[in-house]
Design a protein around this motif. Structure first.
Motif, PDB file in Angstrom:
ATOM      1  N   VAL A   1       0.854  -1.184   0.000  1.00  0.00           N
ATOM      2  CA  VAL A   1       0.000   0.000   0.000  1.00  0.00           C
ATOM      3  C   VAL A   1       0.890   1.235   0.000  1.00  0.00           C
ATOM      4  CG1 VAL A   1      -1.786   1.255   1.244  1.00  0.00           C
ATOM      5  CG2 VAL A   1      -1.792  -1.239   1.257  1.00  0.00           C
ATOM      6  N   ASN A   2       0.662   2.122  -0.963  1.00  0.00           N
ATOM      7  CA  ASN A   2       1.526   3.304  -1.043  1.00  0.00           C
ATOM      8  C   ASN A   2       1.021   4.433  -0.146  1.00  0.00           C
ATOM      9  OD1 ASN A   2      -0.375   4.955  -2.488  1.00  0.00           O
ATOM     10  ND2 ASN A   2       0.236   4.004  -4.395  1.00  0.00           N
ATOM     11  N   LYS A   3       1.845   5.445  -0.004  1.00  0.00           N
ATOM     12  CA  LYS A   3       1.567   6.570   0.882  1.00  0.00           C
ATOM     13  C   LYS A   3       0.272   7.281   0.495  1.00  0.00           C
ATOM     14  CE  LYS A   3       3.647  10.944   2.433  1.00  0.00           C
ATOM     15  NZ  LYS A   3       2.392  11.672   2.430  1.00  0.00           N
ATOM     16  N   THR A   4       0.041   7.485  -0.786  1.00  0.00           N
ATOM     17  CA  THR A   4      -1.172   8.170  -1.232  1.00  0.00           C
ATOM     18  C   THR A   4      -2.414   7.395  -0.825  1.00  0.00           C
ATOM     19  OG1 THR A   4      -0.013   9.182  -3.093  1.00  0.00           O
ATOM     20  CG2 THR A   4      -2.413   9.055  -3.253  1.00  0.00           C
ATOM     21  N   THR A   5      -2.373   6.087  -1.017  1.00  0.00           N
ATOM     22  CA  THR A   5      -3.502   5.249  -0.615  1.00  0.00           C
ATOM     23  C   THR A   5      -3.739   5.372   0.879  1.00  0.00           C
ATOM     24  OG1 THR A   5      -3.167   3.693  -2.434  1.00  0.00           O
ATOM     25  CG2 THR A   5      -4.350   2.862  -0.505  1.00  0.00           C
ATOM     26  N   GLU A   6      -2.688   5.267   1.670  1.00  0.00           N
ATOM     27  CA  GLU A   6      -2.821   5.403   3.119  1.00  0.00           C
ATOM     28  C   GLU A   6      -3.378   6.770   3.496  1.00  0.00           C
ATOM     29  OE1 GLU A   6       1.058   4.533   4.675  1.00  0.00           O
ATOM     30  OE2 GLU A   6       0.647   2.383   4.779  1.00  0.00           O
ATOM     31  N   ASP A   7      -2.870   7.833   2.861  1.00  0.00           N
ATOM     32  CA  ASP A   7      -3.339   9.188   3.169  1.00  0.00           C
ATOM     33  C   ASP A   7      -4.833   9.338   2.877  1.00  0.00           C
ATOM     34  OD1 ASP A   7      -0.937  10.208   4.124  1.00  0.00           O
ATOM     35  OD2 ASP A   7      -0.357  11.080   2.193  1.00  0.00           O
ATOM     36  N   TYR A   8      -5.267   8.862   1.724  1.00  0.00           N
ATOM     37  CA  TYR A   8      -6.676   8.968   1.360  1.00  0.00           C
ATOM     38  C   TYR A   8      -7.559   8.160   2.299  1.00  0.00           C
ATOM     39  CZ  TYR A   8      -6.593  11.701  -2.946  1.00  0.00           C
ATOM     40  OH  TYR A   8      -6.491  12.723  -3.851  1.00  0.00           O
ATOM     41  N   LEU A   9      -7.185   6.924   2.574  1.00  0.00           N
ATOM     42  CA  LEU A   9      -8.009   6.077   3.437  1.00  0.00           C
ATOM     43  C   LEU A   9      -8.064   6.626   4.857  1.00  0.00           C
ATOM     44  CD1 LEU A   9      -6.922   2.566   2.126  1.00  0.00           C
ATOM     45  CD2 LEU A   9      -8.967   3.883   1.501  1.00  0.00           C
ATOM     46  N   GLU A  10      -6.932   7.109   5.352  1.00  0.00           N
ATOM     47  CA  GLU A  10      -6.898   7.719   6.679  1.00  0.00           C
ATOM     48  C   GLU A  10      -7.784   8.966   6.725  1.00  0.00           C
ATOM     49  OE1 GLU A  10      -3.621   9.326   9.917  1.00  0.00           O
ATOM     50  OE2 GLU A  10      -3.150   9.497   7.783  1.00  0.00           O
ATOM     51  N   ALA A  11      -7.698   9.805   5.698  1.00  0.00           N
ATOM     52  CA  ALA A  11      -8.514  11.023   5.642  1.00  0.00           C
ATOM     53  C   ALA A  11     -10.001  10.677   5.627  1.00  0.00           C
ATOM     54  CB  ALA A  11      -8.155  11.849   4.405  1.00  0.00           C
ATOM     55  N   ILE A  12     -10.367   9.666   4.874  1.00  0.00           N
ATOM     56  CA  ILE A  12     -11.769   9.249   4.805  1.00  0.00           C
ATOM     57  C   ILE A  12     -12.244   8.778   6.183  1.00  0.00           C
ATOM     58  CG2 ILE A  12     -13.323   7.494   3.831  1.00  0.00           C
ATOM     59  CD1 ILE A  12     -11.597   7.862   1.190  1.00  0.00           C
ATOM     60  N   LEU A  13     -11.426   8.014   6.872  1.00  0.00           N
ATOM     61  CA  LEU A  13     -11.776   7.561   8.220  1.00  0.00           C
ATOM     62  C   LEU A  13     -11.932   8.751   9.175  1.00  0.00           C
ATOM     63  CD1 LEU A  13     -12.259   5.386  10.353  1.00  0.00           C
ATOM     64  CD2 LEU A  13      -9.776   5.179  10.589  1.00  0.00           C
ATOM     65  N   MET A  14     -11.015   9.690   9.119  1.00  0.00           N
ATOM     66  CA  MET A  14     -11.067  10.862  10.000  1.00  0.00           C
ATOM     67  C   MET A  14     -12.332  11.690   9.741  1.00  0.00           C
ATOM     68  SD  MET A  14      -7.046  11.921   9.730  1.00  0.00           S
ATOM     69  CE  MET A  14      -7.049  13.313  10.841  1.00  0.00           C
ATOM     70  N   ILE A  15     -12.661  11.879   8.472  1.00  0.00           N
ATOM     71  CA  ILE A  15     -13.856  12.649   8.103  1.00  0.00           C
ATOM     72  C   ILE A  15     -15.111  11.910   8.569  1.00  0.00           C
ATOM     73  CG2 ILE A  15     -15.227  13.523   6.176  1.00  0.00           C
ATOM     74  CD1 ILE A  15     -12.425  13.804   4.678  1.00  0.00           C
ATOM     75  N   GLN A  16     -15.130  10.608   8.350  1.00  0.00           N
ATOM     76  CA  GLN A  16     -16.270   9.783   8.777  1.00  0.00           C
ATOM     77  C   GLN A  16     -16.491   9.912  10.289  1.00  0.00           C
ATOM     78  OE1 GLN A  16     -18.575   7.822   7.149  1.00  0.00           O
ATOM     79  NE2 GLN A  16     -19.472   7.439   9.136  1.00  0.00           N
ATOM     80  N   GLU A  17     -15.414   9.841  11.052  1.00  0.00           N
ATOM     81  CA  GLU A  17     -15.529   9.971  12.508  1.00  0.00           C
ATOM     82  C   GLU A  17     -16.003  11.364  12.919  1.00  0.00           C
ATOM     83  OE1 GLU A  17     -11.851   8.833  14.379  1.00  0.00           O
ATOM     84  OE2 GLU A  17     -12.230   6.701  14.045  1.00  0.00           O
ATOM     85  N   ARG A  18     -15.571  12.367  12.179  1.00  0.00           N
ATOM     86  CA  ARG A  18     -15.883  13.752  12.526  1.00  0.00           C
ATOM     87  C   ARG A  18     -17.317  14.144  12.160  1.00  0.00           C
ATOM     88  NH1 ARG A  18     -11.751  16.086  10.048  1.00  0.00           N
ATOM     89  NH2 ARG A  18     -12.863  16.556   8.133  1.00  0.00           N
ATOM     90  N   GLN A  19     -17.782  13.742  10.960  1.00  0.00           N
ATOM     91  CA  GLN A  19     -19.082  14.256  10.521  1.00  0.00           C
ATOM     92  C   GLN A  19     -20.094  13.179  10.143  1.00  0.00           C
ATOM     93  OE1 GLN A  19     -17.661  16.906   7.443  1.00  0.00           O
ATOM     94  NE2 GLN A  19     -18.170  15.470   5.803  1.00  0.00           N
TER      95      GLN A  19
END
Length: 129
Positions: A9-27
């Motif tokens: 898994v590359n850095k971009t994939t990790e960044d996107y998936l992490e961001a999606i999780l963070m947004i999901q938790e937030r809103q």
């Protein structure tokens, strides 16, 4: 999930998936525009990358068109986000300013070996104040 399972898994994939999780938790829901804002990238970039993530079974759309992590995507997102939180907390306890700690954790969360990450976690646990 350990890093060894994520090596492909590359850095971009990790960044996107992490961001999606963070947004999901937030809103509670995630739109492409939210991902663009979180990562500071263009909407076309998000469209391209999320299409690729869907093809790789990391992501899907729900009935309302919102982005949703698959089980595979959640495993990567959770592992990356956990590293981010643990490293940020560790740096803050060392006396690093929170905004710097968050930026630095984001920079190294992808490249740190399991061995070093585990050692940091053990050290932090053994030296709680």
């Amino acid at each position: 999930m350990t890093r060894n399972l994520q090596e492909s898994v590359n850095k971009t994939t990790e960044d996107y998936l992490e961001a999606i999780l963070m947004i999901q938790e937030r809103q509670g829901y995630v739109r492409s525009v939210d991902v663009a804002a979180q990562l500071g990238v263009s909407k076309p970039s998000v469209t391209y990358t999320t299409k690729r993530l869907k093809e790789q079974d990391y992501l899907k759309n729900d009935q309302g068109g919102m982005l949703v992590l698959t089980e595979k995507g959640m495993a990567v997102a959770d592992a990356t986000y956990t590293r981010h939180k643990k490293l940020s907390e560790f740096f803050i306890r060392l006396g690093v300013k929170p905004e710097t700690a968050l930026k630095d954790a984001c920079k190294i969360e992808h490249d740190l070996s399991d061995e070093t990450f585990d050692a940091i976690c053990r050290h932090a646990e053994n030296n709680k104040k």
